[in-house]
Design a protein around this motif. Structure first.
Motif, PDB file in Angstrom:
ATOM      1  N   SER A 193       1.380   0.002 -17.954  1.00 27.53           N
ATOM      2  CA  SER A 193       2.116   1.431 -17.042  1.00 27.53           C
ATOM      3  C   SER A 193       1.068   1.322 -15.946  1.00 27.53           C
ATOM      4  O   SER A 193      -0.345   1.611 -16.132  1.00 27.53           O
ATOM      5  CB  SER A 193       2.052   2.751 -17.736  1.00 27.53           C
ATOM      6  OG  SER A 193       2.998   3.371 -17.151  1.00 27.53           O
ATOM      7  N   GLY A 194       1.735   1.856 -14.564  1.00 23.50           N
ATOM      8  CA  GLY A 194       0.697   1.601 -13.552  1.00 23.50           C
ATOM      9  C   GLY A 194       0.401   0.451 -13.078  1.00 23.50           C
ATOM     10  O   GLY A 194      -0.461   0.318 -11.793  1.00 23.50           O
ATOM     11  N   SER A 195       0.696  -0.838 -13.472  1.00 25.96           N
ATOM     12  CA  SER A 195      -0.025  -1.802 -12.975  1.00 25.96           C
ATOM     13  C   SER A 195       0.753  -2.378 -11.848  1.00 25.96           C
ATOM     14  O   SER A 195       0.350  -3.347 -11.080  1.00 25.96           O
ATOM     15  CB  SER A 195      -0.061  -2.929 -14.135  1.00 25.96           C
ATOM     16  OG  SER A 195       1.169  -3.442 -14.708  1.00 25.96           O
ATOM     17  N   GLY A 196       1.962  -1.975 -11.477  1.00 22.06           N
ATOM     18  CA  GLY A 196       2.727  -2.401 -10.377  1.00 22.06           C
ATOM     19  C   GLY A 196       4.120  -2.970 -10.590  1.00 22.06           C
ATOM     20  O   GLY A 196       4.854  -3.548  -9.650  1.00 22.06           O
ATOM     21  N   LYS A 197       4.496  -3.019 -11.767  1.00 16.01           N
ATOM     22  CA  LYS A 197       5.663  -3.623 -12.135  1.00 16.01           C
ATOM     23  C   LYS A 197       7.010  -3.238 -11.424  1.00 16.01           C
ATOM     24  O   LYS A 197       7.945  -3.820 -10.936  1.00 16.01           O
ATOM     25  CB  LYS A 197       6.082  -3.575 -13.535  1.00 16.01           C
ATOM     26  CG  LYS A 197       4.694  -4.065 -14.332  1.00 16.01           C
ATOM     27  CD  LYS A 197       5.151  -4.009 -15.944  1.00 16.01           C
ATOM     28  CE  LYS A 197       5.450  -2.634 -16.393  1.00 16.01           C
ATOM     29  NZ  LYS A 197       4.293  -1.767 -16.430  1.00 16.01           N
ATOM     30  N   SER A 198       6.880  -1.727 -11.260  1.00 14.70           N
ATOM     31  CA  SER A 198       8.348  -1.056 -10.723  1.00 14.70           C
ATOM     32  C   SER A 198       8.173  -1.484  -9.033  1.00 14.70           C
ATOM     33  O   SER A 198       9.199  -1.513  -8.388  1.00 14.70           O
ATOM     34  CB  SER A 198       8.189   0.603 -10.777  1.00 14.70           C
ATOM     35  OG  SER A 198       8.355   0.631 -12.268  1.00 14.70           O
ATOM     36  N   THR A 199       7.204  -1.312  -8.599  1.00 13.21           N
ATOM     37  CA  THR A 199       7.078  -1.299  -7.282  1.00 13.21           C
ATOM     38  C   THR A 199       7.384  -3.097  -6.925  1.00 13.21           C
ATOM     39  O   THR A 199       7.919  -3.202  -5.943  1.00 13.21           O
ATOM     40  CB  THR A 199       5.355  -1.309  -6.952  1.00 13.21           C
ATOM     41  OG1 THR A 199       5.005  -0.194  -7.232  1.00 13.21           O
ATOM     42  CG2 THR A 199       5.020  -1.559  -5.264  1.00 13.21           C
ATOM     43  N   PHE A 200       6.855  -3.868  -7.991  1.00 10.88           N
ATOM     44  CA  PHE A 200       7.361  -5.497  -7.786  1.00 10.88           C
ATOM     45  C   PHE A 200       8.987  -5.467  -7.828  1.00 10.88           C
ATOM     46  O   PHE A 200       9.397  -6.272  -6.830  1.00 10.88           O
ATOM     47  CB  PHE A 200       6.483  -6.105  -8.845  1.00 10.88           C
ATOM     48  CG  PHE A 200       7.091  -7.653  -8.884  1.00 10.88           C
ATOM     49  CD1 PHE A 200       6.884  -8.338  -7.818  1.00 10.88           C
ATOM     50  CD2 PHE A 200       7.943  -7.885  -9.893  1.00 10.88           C
ATOM     51  CE1 PHE A 200       7.043  -9.986  -8.031  1.00 10.88           C
ATOM     52  CE2 PHE A 200       8.416  -9.260 -10.202  1.00 10.88           C
ATOM     53  CZ  PHE A 200       8.096 -10.036  -9.412  1.00 10.88           C
ATOM     54  N   TYR A 230       0.863  -1.286  -0.037  1.00 17.19           N
ATOM     55  CA  TYR A 230       0.078  -0.040  -0.021  1.00 17.19           C
ATOM     56  C   TYR A 230       0.986   1.239  -0.211  1.00 17.19           C
ATOM     57  O   TYR A 230       1.841   1.206   0.791  1.00 17.19           O
ATOM     58  CB  TYR A 230      -0.946  -0.012   1.109  1.00 17.19           C
ATOM     59  CG  TYR A 230      -1.642  -1.304   1.303  1.00 17.19           C
ATOM     60  CD1 TYR A 230      -2.769  -1.343   0.510  1.00 17.19           C
ATOM     61  CD2 TYR A 230      -1.321  -2.251   2.634  1.00 17.19           C
ATOM     62  CE1 TYR A 230      -3.813  -2.385   0.793  1.00 17.19           C
ATOM     63  CE2 TYR A 230      -2.478  -3.109   2.590  1.00 17.19           C
ATOM     64  CZ  TYR A 230      -3.519  -3.315   1.684  1.00 17.19           C
ATOM     65  OH  TYR A 230      -3.963  -4.451   1.757  1.00 17.19           O
ATOM     66  N   TYR A 231       0.739   2.044  -0.703  1.00 18.99           N
ATOM     67  CA  TYR A 231       1.520   3.474  -0.836  1.00 18.99           C
ATOM     68  C   TYR A 231       0.936   4.403   0.051  1.00 18.99           C
ATOM     69  O   TYR A 231       1.633   5.316   0.689  1.00 18.99           O
ATOM     70  CB  TYR A 231       1.408   3.894  -2.227  1.00 18.99           C
ATOM     71  CG  TYR A 231       2.557   3.251  -3.118  1.00 18.99           C
ATOM     72  CD1 TYR A 231       3.984   3.636  -2.524  1.00 18.99           C
ATOM     73  CD2 TYR A 231       2.329   2.624  -3.961  1.00 18.99           C
ATOM     74  CE1 TYR A 231       4.902   3.007  -3.512  1.00 18.99           C
ATOM     75  CE2 TYR A 231       3.270   2.192  -4.800  1.00 18.99           C
ATOM     76  CZ  TYR A 231       4.962   2.460  -4.509  1.00 18.99           C
ATOM     77  OH  TYR A 231       5.850   1.775  -5.205  1.00 18.99           O
ATOM     78  N   ALA A 232      -0.415   4.367   0.281  1.00 14.88           N
ATOM     79  CA  ALA A 232      -1.092   5.286   1.519  1.00 14.88           C
ATOM     80  C   ALA A 232      -2.083   4.548   2.316  1.00 14.88           C
ATOM     81  O   ALA A 232      -2.589   3.570   1.787  1.00 14.88           O
ATOM     82  CB  ALA A 232      -1.623   6.364   0.654  1.00 14.88           C
TER      83      ALA A 232
END
Ligand code: ADP
Ligand code: ADP
Length: 239
Positions: free
Chosen positions: A42-49, A12-14
């Motif tokens: 884009s925005g699906s969570g790949k970088s977060t992953f 969760y980011y917030a």
């Protein structure tokens, strides 16, 4: 257990009622010798992953094991050691050190932790030559094209370790983004070759469908959920 295991990882980011689950109960296991691709919008969570897989970002929930280390139980210092020793990052922005030449970009960690041996230099030079950078060993980042910078960063990720050579886990974020087709194939096939010959576990986030043929499995990220797609061999037809 070697490789990378994630179990029910949520991010969760917030906090609060309108919090976004950038990752939603993601589970995956990548074994040594396995090369996995992650695709998705884009925005699906790949970088977060990828950031969580590389212990750059903390998960809100779930368990992550990197080469046998349960990273949620480690101190910040231990984490930074794990990152240095176990993980080779290949990120979109290459983050080269501006005042070091290409060869020194690869040898800096070794230099900081002791002496650079002749075989270290030879290994680094050979790797750079394989990546078409043989004539750029003494060049500074500002003298390189985007693709050359990217290839330097890739070479560094492949040997970024105090003992030189061999982080066990390779995490690549769009490694072919700034490369032409020929270089893109060279770079990804080199990663694939490293994965197989040195039994690394590798994850590559990519938009480049042509690169999926090098991967053993393809996952798709959708709204923070990670789903296994068909085998890459059946997705891509060889021409
Ligand atoms: P990707 O979709 O390639 O994984 P990242 O999440 O790494 O992109 O994002 C890199 C930067 O580029 C971020 O600031 C992101 O907001 C931006 N970005 C990526 N894709 C797009 C897009 N299609 N439209 C607008 N901005 C984007
Ligand atoms: P991708 O890499 O697939 O483009 P990201 O992991 O960058 O996706 O983003 C996943 C979701 O998390 C998006 O909705 C994005 O807006 C959100 N997000 C990413 N980083 C942050 C952040 N630092 N703070 C708040 N929300 C973020």
């Amino acid at each position: 257990t070697k490789g990378l295991q994630m179990s029910e990882v949520t991010k969760y980011y917030a906090e609060g009622s309108n919090r976004i689950a950038a990752l939603d109960h993601v589970s995956i296991s990548v074994e040594p010798g396995e090369f996995v691709a992650v695709v998705g919008p884009s925005g699906s969570g790949k970088s977060t992953f990828l950031s969580i897989a590389g212990a750059l970002l903390k998960a809100s929930e779930g368990d992550i094991k990197l080469n046998g280390y349960n990273i949620s139980t480690l101190t910040a210092k231990e984490l930074s050691n794990i990152r240095l020793q176990e993980i080779g990052f290949i990120m979109q922005s290459s983050n080269l050190v501006p005042y070091l030449n290409v060869l020194d970009q690869l040898l800096i960690v070794k230099r900081m932790s002791g002496k650079v041996k002749r075989e270290d230099k030879e290994f680094a030079t050979k790797l750079l030559e394989e990546l078409g950078l043989g004539s750029k060993l003494k060049s500074l980042p500002e003298e390189l094209s985007g693709g050359e910078k990217q290839r330097t960063a890739i070479a560094r990720a492949l040997i970024n370790n105090p003992n030189i050579i061999n982080p066990n886990i390779i995490l690549a974020d769009e490694p072919t983004a700034s490369l032409d087709t020929k270089r893109a194939h060279e770079v990804v096939s080199l990663i694939a070759q490293e994965v197989k010959s040195r039994q690394k576990a590798a994850i590559m986030v990519t938009h480049d469908e042509r690169m999926l043929e090098y991967c053993d499995k393809v996952y798709r990220m959708e709204d923070g959920k990670l789903l296994l797609a068909e085998s890459s061999r059946s997705v891509v037809t060889h021409g």
